[in-house]
Design an enzyme around this catalytic site. Structure first.
Site, mmCIF file in Angstrom:
data_model
loop_
_atom_site.group_PDB
_atom_site.id
_atom_site.type_symbol
_atom_site.label_atom_id
_atom_site.label_comp_id
_atom_site.label_asym_id
_atom_site.label_seq_id
_atom_site.Cartn_x
_atom_site.Cartn_y
_atom_site.Cartn_z
ATOM 1 N N GLN A 124 88.539 125.772 -6.002
ATOM 2 C CA GLN A 124 89.956 125.433 -6.228
ATOM 3 C C GLN A 124 90.179 123.970 -6.598
ATOM 4 O OE1 GLN A 124 92.155 126.967 -2.894
ATOM 5 N NE2 GLN A 124 92.372 128.976 -3.839
ATOM 6 N N ASP A 127 89.647 123.363 -10.380
ATOM 7 C CA ASP A 127 90.233 124.352 -11.284
ATOM 8 C C ASP A 127 91.250 123.722 -12.243
ATOM 9 O OD1 ASP A 127 91.494 126.474 -12.491
ATOM 10 O OD2 ASP A 127 91.482 127.727 -10.698
ATOM 11 N N SER A 130 94.356 125.780 -13.286
ATOM 12 C CA SER A 130 95.499 125.753 -12.361
ATOM 13 C C SER A 130 96.241 124.430 -12.432
ATOM 14 C CB SER A 130 95.031 125.996 -10.920
ATOM 15 O OG SER A 130 94.563 127.304 -10.790
ATOM 16 N N TYR A 225 92.716 137.677 -12.330
ATOM 17 C CA TYR A 225 93.285 137.741 -13.676
ATOM 18 C C TYR A 225 93.889 139.103 -13.969
ATOM 19 C CZ TYR A 225 90.870 133.443 -14.946
ATOM 20 O OH TYR A 225 90.450 132.152 -15.040
HETATM 21 P P1 NAD Z 1 96.885 133.671 -16.713
HETATM 22 O O1 NAD Z 1 97.306 132.400 -17.351
HETATM 23 O O2 NAD Z 1 95.585 134.280 -17.155
HETATM 24 O O3 NAD Z 1 98.039 134.781 -16.921
HETATM 25 C C1 NAD Z 1 99.373 134.519 -16.573
HETATM 26 C C2 NAD Z 1 100.009 135.712 -15.921
HETATM 27 O O4 NAD Z 1 100.329 136.703 -16.907
HETATM 28 C C3 NAD Z 1 99.140 136.428 -14.886
HETATM 29 O O5 NAD Z 1 99.811 136.417 -13.643
HETATM 30 C C4 NAD Z 1 99.008 137.848 -15.449
HETATM 31 O O6 NAD Z 1 98.965 138.845 -14.436
HETATM 32 C C5 NAD Z 1 100.265 137.973 -16.296
HETATM 33 N N1 NAD Z 1 100.220 139.052 -17.298
HETATM 34 C C6 NAD Z 1 99.191 139.450 -18.088
HETATM 35 N N2 NAD Z 1 99.569 140.503 -18.853
HETATM 36 C C7 NAD Z 1 100.882 140.775 -18.556
HETATM 37 C C8 NAD Z 1 101.843 141.721 -19.013
HETATM 38 N N3 NAD Z 1 101.528 142.653 -19.933
HETATM 39 N N4 NAD Z 1 103.086 141.692 -18.481
HETATM 40 C C9 NAD Z 1 103.421 140.776 -17.537
HETATM 41 N N5 NAD Z 1 102.558 139.851 -17.063
HETATM 42 C C10 NAD Z 1 101.295 139.858 -17.555
HETATM 43 O O7 NAD Z 1 96.857 133.538 -15.142
HETATM 44 P P2 NAD Z 1 96.531 132.276 -14.227
HETATM 45 O O8 NAD Z 1 97.781 131.574 -13.921
HETATM 46 O O9 NAD Z 1 95.426 131.461 -14.800
HETATM 47 O O10 NAD Z 1 95.967 132.919 -12.876
HETATM 48 C C11 NAD Z 1 96.118 134.239 -12.505
HETATM 49 C C12 NAD Z 1 95.724 134.353 -11.048
HETATM 50 O O11 NAD Z 1 94.378 133.891 -10.816
HETATM 51 C C13 NAD Z 1 96.523 133.550 -10.056
HETATM 52 O O12 NAD Z 1 97.798 133.998 -9.808
HETATM 53 C C14 NAD Z 1 95.619 133.629 -8.844
HETATM 54 O O13 NAD Z 1 95.768 134.857 -8.168
HETATM 55 C C15 NAD Z 1 94.261 133.567 -9.462
HETATM 56 N N6 NAD Z 1 93.713 132.221 -9.273
HETATM 57 C C16 NAD Z 1 92.713 132.048 -8.355
HETATM 58 C C17 NAD Z 1 92.197 130.766 -8.161
HETATM 59 C C18 NAD Z 1 91.122 130.510 -7.164
HETATM 60 O O14 NAD Z 1 90.969 131.297 -6.246
HETATM 61 N N7 NAD Z 1 90.336 129.425 -7.315
HETATM 62 C C19 NAD Z 1 92.679 129.702 -8.896
HETATM 63 C C20 NAD Z 1 93.702 129.926 -9.815
HETATM 64 C C21 NAD Z 1 94.190 131.186 -9.999
#
Ligand code: NAD
Length: 376
Positions: A124, A127, A130, A225
């Site tokens: 984290q 990242d 994020s 994701y």
């Molecule tokens: P992203 O930029 O890849 O996508 C943005 C959002 O779009 C996601 O929430 C996805 O579910 C949504 N999406 C995709 N298709 C869609 C559709 N057809 N309709 C509506 N929404 C849709 O996502 P991100 O912000 O990089 O991260 C996603 C998740 O990854 C976070 O919420 C978290 O759970 C996880 N994450 C984990 C860590 C970690 O543990 N180190 C760090 C960052 C994020």
């Protein structure tokens, strides 16, 4: 070991390391060469880098001295010819650039791309997706507020009442959640869609309404994701989204699927039903956009609606974006620098292995290999 920091090509305003990060590397006995003016757009002057212990040098000198070169964007062919070290480290989006990574691997470079970092709890603090998405979500709302010809908050004044702006957010990942929080702070009423039901509680805890569409594909094994959805789900989702789009004043779209084209969630027909003066900020513009009208790095007008395609909003806040990006990089470099300031690559470490996308002359990451195969 010598770490090189390059000046990014325009219109990028960020820089890989700020002076405060140079101070840390010097304590770890690593030397840092910074290209003349590399931090200028992030308000980090050559003097500040020098005070922190960096050597300021021309681009050619940095490339000739450094063992690892840090950049946010991909490098030019001429840079590679000058580079005497072996490790390229950046935010290279290899799933969209697999051919380039193959070429670099063929030239004998090891390539690390920090956007391929496994998204585990231990990762984290490193990242960048994020830290940068958080800025994008915040800036998207401020940009929308600037373009919107009305107030965000509700007002009851002697001159009449103003209703609150209605904001719709598609995709509640890191950027979407920050957009909700920022929109709420400004007084908007917020509705949210996401295909991952896991985000419902987070959305509601920020005071927004989560609009559920039943039957989304299970993304629980995709590392947080989203995954691609069936045509049947997308059709049902579109109908629900259309109702929210017609009511919305501001729409922030963030929906992305790693390595794939962004899903088109807003059609011409939906936008034709929006009020004049409404604003859409599409953060998925670089991967095709979430609307049928989005153009990357451009603002287009369609039936009285402004559609801003901008996937690099972190560059609109270069100081804090670089401060957080640089700290993410430092936290990763800690894994590959030993106590004497030398490079020490342990490929048994899942974060080092996952982030390294090319070594020993070929691509070393399965997802990048698959992206390359998909091209042929
Ligand atoms: P992203 O930029 O890849 O996508 C943005 C959002 O779009 C996601 O929430 C996805 O579910 C949504 N999406 C995709 N298709 C869609 C559709 N057809 N309709 C509506 N929404 C849709 O996502 P991100 O912000 O990089 O991260 C996603 C998740 O990854 C976070 O919420 C978290 O759970 C996880 N994450 C984990 C860590 C970690 O543990 N180190 C760090 C960052 C994020």
């Amino acid at each position: 070991m010598i770490i090189g920091v390059l000046k990014e090509p325009s219109p990028e305003t960020r820089v890989s390391l700020m002076p405060e990060h140079v101070t840390i590397l010097k304590k770890w006995k690593a030397d840092v060469y910074v290209e003349d003016g590399a931090g200028i757009n992030a308000f980090a002057t050559n003097e500040k880098y020098s005070e922190a212990g960096a050597a300021i040098a021309s681009r050619e000198q940095v490339l000739q001295k450094a063992d690892i070169v840090l950049s946010i964007n991909t490098l030019a062919e001429s840079d590679l010819q000058n580079f005497k070290g072996k490790i390229l480290f950046g935010l290279f989006q290899p799933l969209f650039n697999p051919g380039l990574i193959k070429q670099w691997a063929g030239k004998g470079f090891s390539v690390f791309s920090i956007d391929m970092l496994p998204r585990t709890t231990r990762a984290q603090s490193m990242d960048v997706l994020s830290s940068q998405a958080n800025i994008a979500g915040y800036k998207a709302v401020l940009l929308a507020a600037n373009l919107f010809p009305k107030y965000f908050p509700m007002f009851m004044t002697a001159a009449g009442s103003i209703p609150p702006a209605k904001m719709l957010i598609l995709g509640a990942g890191v950027a979407g959640l920050q957009a909700i929080a920022t929109g709420k702070r400004l007084g908007a009423v917020v509705e949210v869609f996401d295909t991952r039901p896991a985000v419902k509680e987070e959305v509601m805890s920020l005071g927004a309404k989560f609009v559920e569409v039943e039957g989304a594909a299970d993304a629980s094994k995709a590392g947080g994701y989203a995954v691609e959805q069936s045509a049947e789900f997308m059709e049902r989702q579109k109908q629900k989204i259309a109702e929210s789009v017609a009511k919305a004043d501001i729409i922030i779209t963030t929906a992305q699927i790693p390595g794939k084209k962004a899903p088109v969630l807003i059609t011409d027909e939906m936008m034709a039903a929006m009020k004049n003066g409404s604003v859409i900020i599409d953060l998925a513009a670089a991967t095709g956009g979430n609307t049928t009208q989005t153009k990357n790095a451009q603002t287009v007008f369609f039936n009285g609606v402004s559609i801003v395609g901008n996937s690099n909003l972190p560059a609109a806040m270069p100081s804090d974006a670089s401060k957080l990006y640089g700290k993410n990089i430092i936290n990763f470099l800690q894994l590959i620098i030993d106590k004497e300031g030398n490079l020490s690559l342990n490929f048994e470490d899942d974060l080092v292995k996952g982030t390294c996308i090319a070594r020993d002359g070929s691509i070393s990451n399965d997802r990048v290999s698959q992206a390359l195969e998909a091209l042929s």
